[in-house]
Design a protein around this motif. Sequence first.
Motif, PDB file in Angstrom:
ATOM      1  N   HIS A 348      -7.101  34.092  34.843  1.00 23.30           N
ATOM      2  CA  HIS A 348      -6.110  34.932  35.519  1.00 23.30           C
ATOM      3  C   HIS A 348      -6.787  36.190  36.025  1.00 23.30           C
ATOM      4  N   VAL A 349      -6.593  36.458  37.308  1.00 23.21           N
ATOM      5  CA  VAL A 349      -7.133  37.648  37.950  1.00 23.21           C
ATOM      6  C   VAL A 349      -5.959  38.468  38.468  1.00 23.21           C
ATOM      7  N   TYR A 350      -5.845  39.714  37.991  1.00 22.53           N
ATOM      8  CA  TYR A 350      -4.768  40.592  38.443  1.00 22.53           C
ATOM      9  C   TYR A 350      -5.054  41.085  39.867  1.00 22.53           C
ATOM     10  N   PRO A 351      -4.019  41.566  40.569  1.00 23.79           N
ATOM     11  CA  PRO A 351      -4.207  42.018  41.958  1.00 23.79           C
ATOM     12  C   PRO A 351      -5.283  43.077  42.134  1.00 23.79           C
ATOM     13  N   ASP A 352      -5.522  43.894  41.084  1.00 22.82           N
ATOM     14  CA  ASP A 352      -6.553  44.931  41.217  1.00 22.82           C
ATOM     15  C   ASP A 352      -7.960  44.391  40.979  1.00 22.82           C
ATOM     16  N   GLY A 353      -8.065  43.067  40.756  1.00 26.40           N
ATOM     17  CA  GLY A 353      -9.368  42.442  40.574  1.00 26.40           C
ATOM     18  C   GLY A 353      -9.785  42.239  39.133  1.00 26.40           C
ATOM     19  N   THR A 354      -9.005  42.726  38.183  1.00 32.28           N
ATOM     20  CA  THR A 354      -9.342  42.545  36.768  1.00 32.28           C
ATOM     21  C   THR A 354      -9.260  41.071  36.393  1.00 32.28           C
ATOM     22  N   HIS A 355     -10.379  40.537  35.888  1.00 30.94           N
ATOM     23  CA  HIS A 355     -10.441  39.134  35.461  1.00 30.94           C
ATOM     24  C   HIS A 355     -10.038  39.085  33.993  1.00 30.94           C
ATOM     25  N   ALA A 356      -8.733  38.930  33.723  1.00 26.87           N
ATOM     26  CA  ALA A 356      -8.196  39.119  32.377  1.00 26.87           C
ATOM     27  C   ALA A 356      -8.384  37.913  31.474  1.00 26.87           C
ATOM     28  N   LEU A 357      -8.370  36.712  32.037  1.00 26.81           N
ATOM     29  CA  LEU A 357      -8.590  35.487  31.260  1.00 26.81           C
ATOM     30  C   LEU A 357      -9.700  34.679  31.934  1.00 26.81           C
ATOM     31  N   LYS A 358     -10.589  34.122  31.097  1.00 22.55           N
ATOM     32  CA  LYS A 358     -11.800  33.494  31.633  1.00 22.55           C
ATOM     33  C   LYS A 358     -12.027  32.119  31.004  1.00 22.55           C
ATOM     34  N   GLY A 359     -11.378  31.118  31.551  1.00 21.66           N
ATOM     35  CA  GLY A 359     -11.654  29.743  31.155  1.00 21.66           C
ATOM     36  C   GLY A 359     -11.153  29.370  29.781  1.00 21.66           C
ATOM     37  N   ILE A 360      -9.949  29.750  29.434  1.00 19.35           N
ATOM     38  CA  ILE A 360      -9.404  29.469  28.104  1.00 19.35           C
ATOM     39  C   ILE A 360      -8.828  28.063  28.053  1.00 19.35           C
ATOM     40  N   SER A 361      -9.179  27.336  26.998  1.00 15.29           N
ATOM     41  CA  SER A 361      -8.618  26.010  26.731  1.00 15.29           C
ATOM     42  C   SER A 361      -8.242  25.926  25.260  1.00 15.29           C
ATOM     43  N   LEU A 362      -7.006  25.548  24.974  1.00 13.87           N
ATOM     44  CA  LEU A 362      -6.558  25.390  23.594  1.00 13.87           C
ATOM     45  C   LEU A 362      -5.236  24.638  23.564  1.00 13.87           C
ATOM     46  N   ASP A 363      -4.917  24.092  22.398  1.00 11.58           N
ATOM     47  CA  ASP A 363      -3.633  23.432  22.155  1.00 11.58           C
ATOM     48  C   ASP A 363      -2.959  24.088  20.957  1.00 11.58           C
ATOM     49  N   ILE A 364      -1.657  24.295  21.068  1.00 11.01           N
ATOM     50  CA  ILE A 364      -0.841  24.719  19.937  1.00 11.01           C
ATOM     51  C   ILE A 364       0.182  23.627  19.686  1.00 11.01           C
ATOM     52  N   HIS A 365       0.127  23.030  18.498  1.00 10.49           N
ATOM     53  CA  HIS A 365       0.970  21.885  18.185  1.00 10.49           C
ATOM     54  C   HIS A 365       2.249  22.318  17.491  1.00 10.49           C
TER      55      HIS A 365
END
Length: 632
Positions: A348-365
């Motif tokens: 996720h990249v915010y409009p101001d360019g901040t790359h807040a999330l970087k390739g997250i993969s996970l499962d919550i069961h």
Amino acid sequence: MSSRRTQRSLEAIAVLDRVSYVYPRSREPALSNISLQIGKGEFLGLIGPTGAGKTTFCLLLNGIVPQFYGGRFFGRVTVAGLDTLEHPISRLAHHVGLVFEDPETQITAVSVENEVAFALENLRVPREEMVVRISWALEAVGLRGTEKRHPHTLSGGQKQRLAIAAALALQPELLVLDEPTAQLDPEGSQAIFAIVRELNHALGLTVVMASHAAEELAEYADRLALLRGGELVQIGVPDEVYGDVERLRQNGVRAPQVAETFCLARSKGVPVLRIPVRIEDGLALLRNLPPRRPPAGGRAGEAHGVREIRLSEGGQLEGGTSPAVRISHAPGSAAEGVPAISVRDLHHVYPDGTHALKGISLDIHGGEYVLVVGQNGAGKSTLVKHFLALLRPSQGQVLVGDTDTRELVVSDLAHRIGYVAQNPDHQIFSATVEQEVGFALRNLGAGEGTVRAAVDESLAAMGLTSVRGQHPLALPRGDRARVVIAAILAMGPETIIFDEPTTGQDYLGARAILGISRTLHQQGKTIVVITHALHLMPGYAERVIVMREGAVILDAPIRQAYNDLDLLASTHLLPPQVVLLAQALGGKHPEWPLLTPEEVAARIAEGGGRRCGSESNARRSAGRCRNGSAER
């Protein structure tokens, strides 16, 4: 290292003489017959449960109580020789600086330097002197270089530093802080304590701080004043006050974990003459305890696969590995079928360019209890907003059940995922508890019969039936949180997210909210908790997800996660004191690694002390996050 001095000044900066105070339209006194003296250069900690009178005590010292609030006041308060009834607040402000829990409530200017200048302008300080004071105050709190920034661009910890700088610029003799670290992550909290300690020591500034941070107050305060119901229950040095664990329990206050652990160990027959209240004292006591019977699986004093807690002189862990991504789910935690929430290569990249999330993969069961931790700015809230469809992925995918959140709107998820915000007041809209609990269901078009049945069931489940007709904002904070949870339960979600549920709560309130989360989990709900309060979570969470700079760096069972000290240190998270004690003990145990005072006390009773590293190394390891955050 303990910051306490061997002697306090005998000269008093503030004197309370038989002080009682009753707020307007209140029957019960907020403070009752309190007499004490605060010495010049002293660091006095105020402790007590919610409603004890700590905030009122703070407001007494600069005349806001009773000059601003009114009410009935008895007795006498003098600060720097000035009677707080006979001198205006503006005069007292020259001697007393006040910092509140939420810095947002104090910040009004459009730049950092203007914020510090605001009070100086009101007091007509000459411009040339203002410039000098602003520079000095910002330097003192580590904000030099931020003068032109807008305060709202600062982190939570930086905003609290700014509030302290604004108070310091008045050059007070007494600095009063009311829960200044309650809303900060561990790094920000340790930074504030380090700054206040430095001001107290280097400048001789008298400090009065109200706080629930037991471990930090045990380290830094000269004396502690225990309040309950407006009365002064006890005053003494931290060793006396925190060492009396039973008295603290009776008054709804949490002791430092090291004190609680050794109090339990003594009840099991371990020869503990004096209860330690600081971690370095606890580690030293472990080293000197006579051995008892060997623990199962090894000789007393042996460590099986657990390295000592040591740091090099440069502050790095010795013998550890470099922090890296470590994924190790709890055995059997992954349920059969479709996960409740699934995240795949999420960016996720915010409009101001901040790359807040970087390739997250996970499962919550379904049915898991998951803890998400990391310092402020790690990406925790951004991740959760994707679960709720409040944000859309810039890249990757988020599934709730088998549905992509891109195909959903927020209202579609209301029956599937509930969200409890950090501040319950932000989720309350209605004039009565009953209306609030039924608000969302009515808003989504549910029939009145359905709404009434769901409201009745939710109110009963949360113990709120007797207050259904009251205004929710008139209830105590803990009850307001239960109103929000009741409103969520009425929607029937299978997953509930708690965002910093213990912030602003005393120990009993925090335990009450977490107890509700555990009950819901036992009923089959999936629980996700975001928190900095790692010491509270053993016994509740099963799995821990650690985030740093927008990435997941650890996903593991809680016993493994809490004992990965080098990785936690890389995120400025400090494990609970009992984890440090357990690692110092070593030895095999059926539930190793140990996470609670009860478990560690039982292990001490089994195997006694062992030969630990040097006391200086233990102190450095216990304080590694504090030392790192103090560097400015």
